[in-house]
Design a protein around this motif. Structure first.
Motif, PDB file in Angstrom:
ATOM      1  N   PRO A   1      -4.634   7.046   6.636  1.00 24.62           N
ATOM      2  CA  PRO A   1      -3.648   6.097   6.196  1.00 24.62           C
ATOM      3  C   PRO A   1      -4.223   4.937   6.107  1.00 24.62           C
ATOM      4  O   PRO A   1      -3.689   3.946   5.222  1.00 24.62           O
ATOM      5  CB  PRO A   1      -2.380   6.051   7.331  1.00 24.62           C
ATOM      6  CG  PRO A   1      -2.996   6.633   8.634  1.00 24.62           C
ATOM      7  CD  PRO A   1      -4.300   7.517   8.257  1.00 24.62           C
TER       8      PRO A   1
ATOM      9  N   ILE B   1       0.793   0.639   5.665  1.00 24.13           N
ATOM     10  CA  ILE B   1       1.524   1.293   4.590  1.00 24.13           C
ATOM     11  C   ILE B   1       2.780   0.890   4.476  1.00 24.13           C
ATOM     12  O   ILE B   1       3.484   0.830   5.573  1.00 24.13           O
ATOM     13  CB  ILE B   1       1.400   2.784   4.922  1.00 24.13           C
ATOM     14  CG1 ILE B   1      -0.094   3.369   4.614  1.00 24.13           C
ATOM     15  CG2 ILE B   1       2.068   3.545   3.915  1.00 24.13           C
ATOM     16  CD1 ILE B   1      -0.636   3.552   3.413  1.00 24.13           C
TER      17      ILE B   1
ATOM     18  N   LEU C   1       2.173   7.700   8.810  1.00 25.85           N
ATOM     19  CA  LEU C   1       3.134   6.945   8.548  1.00 25.85           C
ATOM     20  C   LEU C   1       3.637   5.871   9.543  1.00 25.85           C
ATOM     21  O   LEU C   1       3.665   4.733   9.308  1.00 25.85           O
ATOM     22  CB  LEU C   1       4.362   7.433   7.740  1.00 25.85           C
ATOM     23  CG  LEU C   1       3.999   7.871   6.380  1.00 25.85           C
ATOM     24  CD1 LEU C   1       4.936   8.732   5.586  1.00 25.85           C
ATOM     25  CD2 LEU C   1       3.743   6.541   5.439  1.00 25.85           C
TER      26      LEU C   1
ATOM     27  N   ASN D   1       0.966  -1.251  -0.182  1.00 29.28           N
ATOM     28  CA  ASN D   1      -0.014   0.052  -0.192  1.00 29.28           C
ATOM     29  C   ASN D   1       0.796   1.250   0.123  1.00 29.28           C
ATOM     30  O   ASN D   1       1.672   1.390   0.909  1.00 29.28           O
ATOM     31  CB  ASN D   1      -0.958   0.104   1.361  1.00 29.28           C
ATOM     32  CG  ASN D   1      -1.940  -1.382   1.048  1.00 29.28           C
ATOM     33  OD1 ASN D   1      -2.267  -1.720  -0.041  1.00 29.28           O
ATOM     34  ND2 ASN D   1      -2.026  -1.562   2.510  1.00 29.28           N
ATOM     35  N   HIS D   2       0.356   2.138  -0.921  1.00 27.25           N
ATOM     36  CA  HIS D   2       1.357   3.466  -0.902  1.00 27.25           C
ATOM     37  C   HIS D   2       0.619   4.596  -0.456  1.00 27.25           C
ATOM     38  O   HIS D   2      -0.587   4.696  -0.505  1.00 27.25           O
ATOM     39  CB  HIS D   2       1.455   3.703  -2.512  1.00 27.25           C
ATOM     40  CG  HIS D   2       2.350   2.665  -3.378  1.00 27.25           C
ATOM     41  ND1 HIS D   2       1.996   1.468  -3.575  1.00 27.25           N
ATOM     42  CD2 HIS D   2       3.316   2.878  -4.183  1.00 27.25           C
ATOM     43  CE1 HIS D   2       2.793   0.835  -4.186  1.00 27.25           C
ATOM     44  NE2 HIS D   2       3.494   1.798  -4.796  1.00 27.25           N
ATOM     45  N   MET D   3       1.515   5.305   0.345  1.00 29.31           N
ATOM     46  CA  MET D   3       0.845   6.732   0.631  1.00 29.31           C
ATOM     47  C   MET D   3       1.402   7.795   0.198  1.00 29.31           C
ATOM     48  O   MET D   3       2.903   8.033   0.212  1.00 29.31           O
ATOM     49  CB  MET D   3       0.825   6.768   2.387  1.00 29.31           C
ATOM     50  CG  MET D   3       0.367   8.026   2.862  1.00 29.31           C
ATOM     51  SD  MET D   3       0.327   8.057   4.491  1.00 29.31           S
ATOM     52  CE  MET D   3       0.937   9.660   4.918  1.00 29.31           C
TER      53      MET D   3
ATOM     54  N   THR E   1      -4.863   2.521  -0.462  1.00 20.50           N
ATOM     55  CA  THR E   1      -3.768   3.367  -0.726  1.00 20.50           C
ATOM     56  C   THR E   1      -4.295   4.740  -0.089  1.00 20.50           C
ATOM     57  O   THR E   1      -5.359   4.842   0.089  1.00 20.50           O
ATOM     58  CB  THR E   1      -3.481   3.580  -2.435  1.00 20.50           C
ATOM     59  OG1 THR E   1      -2.510   4.701  -2.525  1.00 20.50           O
ATOM     60  CG2 THR E   1      -4.886   4.095  -3.102  1.00 20.50           C
ATOM     61  N   ALA E   2      -3.214   5.727   0.018  1.00 17.12           N
ATOM     62  CA  ALA E   2      -3.644   6.880   0.639  1.00 17.12           C
ATOM     63  C   ALA E   2      -3.130   8.040  -0.041  1.00 17.12           C
ATOM     64  O   ALA E   2      -1.878   7.939  -0.436  1.00 17.12           O
ATOM     65  CB  ALA E   2      -3.423   6.949   2.135  1.00 17.12           C
TER      66      ALA E   2
ATOM     67  N   ALA F   1       6.068   4.838   1.130  1.00 14.87           N
ATOM     68  CA  ALA F   1       5.860   6.283   0.975  1.00 14.87           C
ATOM     69  C   ALA F   1       6.255   7.206  -0.026  1.00 14.87           C
ATOM     70  O   ALA F   1       7.174   6.772  -0.698  1.00 14.87           O
ATOM     71  CB  ALA F   1       6.400   7.034   2.568  1.00 14.87           C
TER      72      ALA F   1
END
Ligand code: NAD
Length: 499
Positions: free
Chosen positions: A441, A284, A269, A252-254, A414-415, A287
């Motif tokens: 997040p 997450i 994060l 999962n990308h933030m 994702t966020a 980043a």
């Protein structure tokens, strides 16, 4: 040595296979119990009994079934501390986190109390002369759930709650790493009034899973776990004519835009990257700050926060932010991936490799790691690490950041962190991921919405919990009825529209 068996026809039953798996105390590395691994014959016999018990349960009116769920919720609240203690002792997560695990399952059980409403069919009055048409949602019969180690309360409840509320019998095959809580849930279901045989908990490994996949009785399977196993279960289950929904791994990308509040983003994060030692499918793990100035500011804020994290056994109470990972093999895999990141050129700005905890030298603890300058080709970017390791990839623009999330093979959550509504809206509309957080997040949807990823994070149709679960665990039957006043004389051989 404590021996953990199965729950069959309302009783604890010892396994007969002579095969066992070790259940560890992840904080000390000691084996605390042995769990029986079921044979195909044990699974098949329990399934046949479940099918017999389902007939009466399926015919019980939905309001009475809902009352069992209502009482179960009361019992979960009554036993919350006991359940959390058992959960933490086998999984290793902190007590507040274990309570969160139970709570998110409990909320799905609360949603299931609405079964009478959710199971209502459709009705068309006078679809033709004297003709009414209506649909029913009927149970599929016997359903099965195969669940992962990382949420040993929540995910079994996400599966069994809707399945049982819909009138099915349910075979739960929990993770062999932390089998005690699922058995405790079965005891509570019995206390709440669920008839014996309707819920069977069968511990096991591939042999039990394959027996589920090949069972001529089991009509539907809900799986949660890693992507390779999800793909396998989906393929074999579908080819055997079952309905199957499988939820797999994640990366999962933030995305952190230059206008985001950097303190909030850094706090988010740290919680989402390191909570539960990173062993969450909604953690997450990447980043993506936009612009070097954003990246530098973010890294500067992250380092002291990560270095302050307290890693330890759940028994240390509030002094601990996260606990050990689940097994020695999981720990070895995480550290191997960290080494690969260093070897492939990423910058390890927080190095947890030499983390040791006095008195717990044999525990499966992993110190927190933070990488900067991670690139697409690196193993730490491509693979799910499932540990306390956060990777930073630097994007020059919003479009490049969006492409990172879009191009990755996983698409669970994702966020985006930003103060700009336009950017957030654009992100939510375009990104090919199932669950999106805007300044949130870990966007796990609540029980009355549905949970599911896209791409390699999910196989099959319909999501977990919410209205989708009631569709998954029922079949539609549509009835067209006409009474004599609407019947005209003479046979009609044509396939014709309604008059
Ligand atoms: P896993 O795939 O190893 O095990 C999941 C289940 O499959 C267990 O019950 C296990 O006994 C069974 N299993 C394992 N190997 C098998 C085989 N060869 N044949 C048949 N059955 C087999 O997963 P895990 O390590 O327990 O859980 C972690 C994984 O689950 C991570 O990848 C995580 O992202 C994922 N996960 C996904 C979600 C989601 O909703 N997408 C939620 C939680 C966890």
């Amino acid at each position: 040595m404590k021996e953990i068996g199965h729950w069959i026809n309302g009783k604890h039953v010892k396994g007969t296979s002579g095969r066992f798996a070790d259940v560890f105390n992840p904080a000390t590395g000691e084996v605390q119990a042995k769990v029986a691994l079921a044979t195909k014959a044990e699974l098949d016999a329990a399934t046949a009994d479940a099918a017999a018990a389902q007939v009466k349960w399926g015919a019980t009116n939905p309001q009475r079934r809902a009352r069992v769920m209502m009482e179960f919720v009361r019992l979960l609240n009554r036993d919350m501390d006991k359940l959390a203690e058992a959960l933490s002792s086998e999984h290793g997560k902190t007590i507040p986190d274990a309570k969160g695990d139970i709570q998110r399952g409990l909320e799905v059980m609360e949603f299931c109390i609405g079964a009478p409403h959710l199971l209502k069919g459709e009705f068309t009055d006078s679809a033709g002369p004297g003709i009414d048409m209506y649909s029913m949602r009927q149970p599929i019969g016997v359903a099965a759930g195969i669940t992962p180690f990382n949420f040993p309360a929540m995910i079994p409840m996400w599966k069994m709650g809707p399945a049982l509320a819909c009138g099915n019998a349910f075979i739960l095959k929990p993770s062999e790493r932390d089998p005690s809580v699922p058995l405790m849930l079965a005891e509570l279901m019995q206390e709440a009034g669920l008839p014996d045989g309707v819920l069977q908990v069968i511990n096991g490994d591939k042999e039990a899973v394959d027996a589920i996949l090949d069972s001529p009785i089991i009509a539907g399977i809900g799986f949660v776990g890693s992507t390779p196993i999800a793909e396998y279960i989906y393929g074999r289950g579908c080819s055997n004519g079952k309905r199957v929904q499988c939820f797999g791994g994640a990366k999962n990308h933030m995305i952190i835009m230059p206008d985001a509040d950097m303190d909030q983003a850094a706090d988010a994060l740290v919680g989402a990257g390191y909570g539960a030692a990173g062993e969450r499918c909604m953690a997450i793990s990447v980043a993506v700050p936009v612009g070097d100035a954003t990246a530098d500011a973010l890294i500067e804020k992250l380092i002291p926060r990560i270095e302050k994290l307290k890693v330890g056994p759940y028994t240390a109470g509030n002094d601990v932010d996260y606990g050990p990972v689940v097994t020695a093999a999981a720990k070895a895999n995480i550290l191997k991936l960290v080494e690969s990141g260093v070897a492939q050129g990423a910058k390890l700005v927080v190095d947890g490799r030499n983390f040791k905890l006095q008195g717990y030298e044999d525990g499966f603890f992993v110190g927190p790691h933070l990488f900067d300058h991670v690139t697409r080709d690196m193993d730490i970017y491509r693979k799910e690490i499932f540990g306390p390791v956060l990777s930073t990839v630097r994007a020059k623009t919003y479009e490049e950041a969006l492409a990172y999330a879009m191009d990755h093979e996983y698409g669970n959550g994702t966020a985006i962190f930003t103060r700009d509504g336009d950017t957030a809206r654009d992100f939510a509309a375009r990104v090919n991921v199932g669950m999106i957080g805007i300044n949130v997040p870990i966007p796990v949807p609540l029980a009355y919405h549905t949970f599911g990823g896209w791409k390699k994070s999910a196989f099959g149709d319909l999501n977990q919990h919410g209205p989708d679960a009631f569709r998954f665990y029922t079949r539609t039957k549509t009835i067209t009825s006409r009474w004599p006043s609407g019947i005209k004389e003479g046979a009609s051989l044509n396939f014709k529209p309604m008059d």
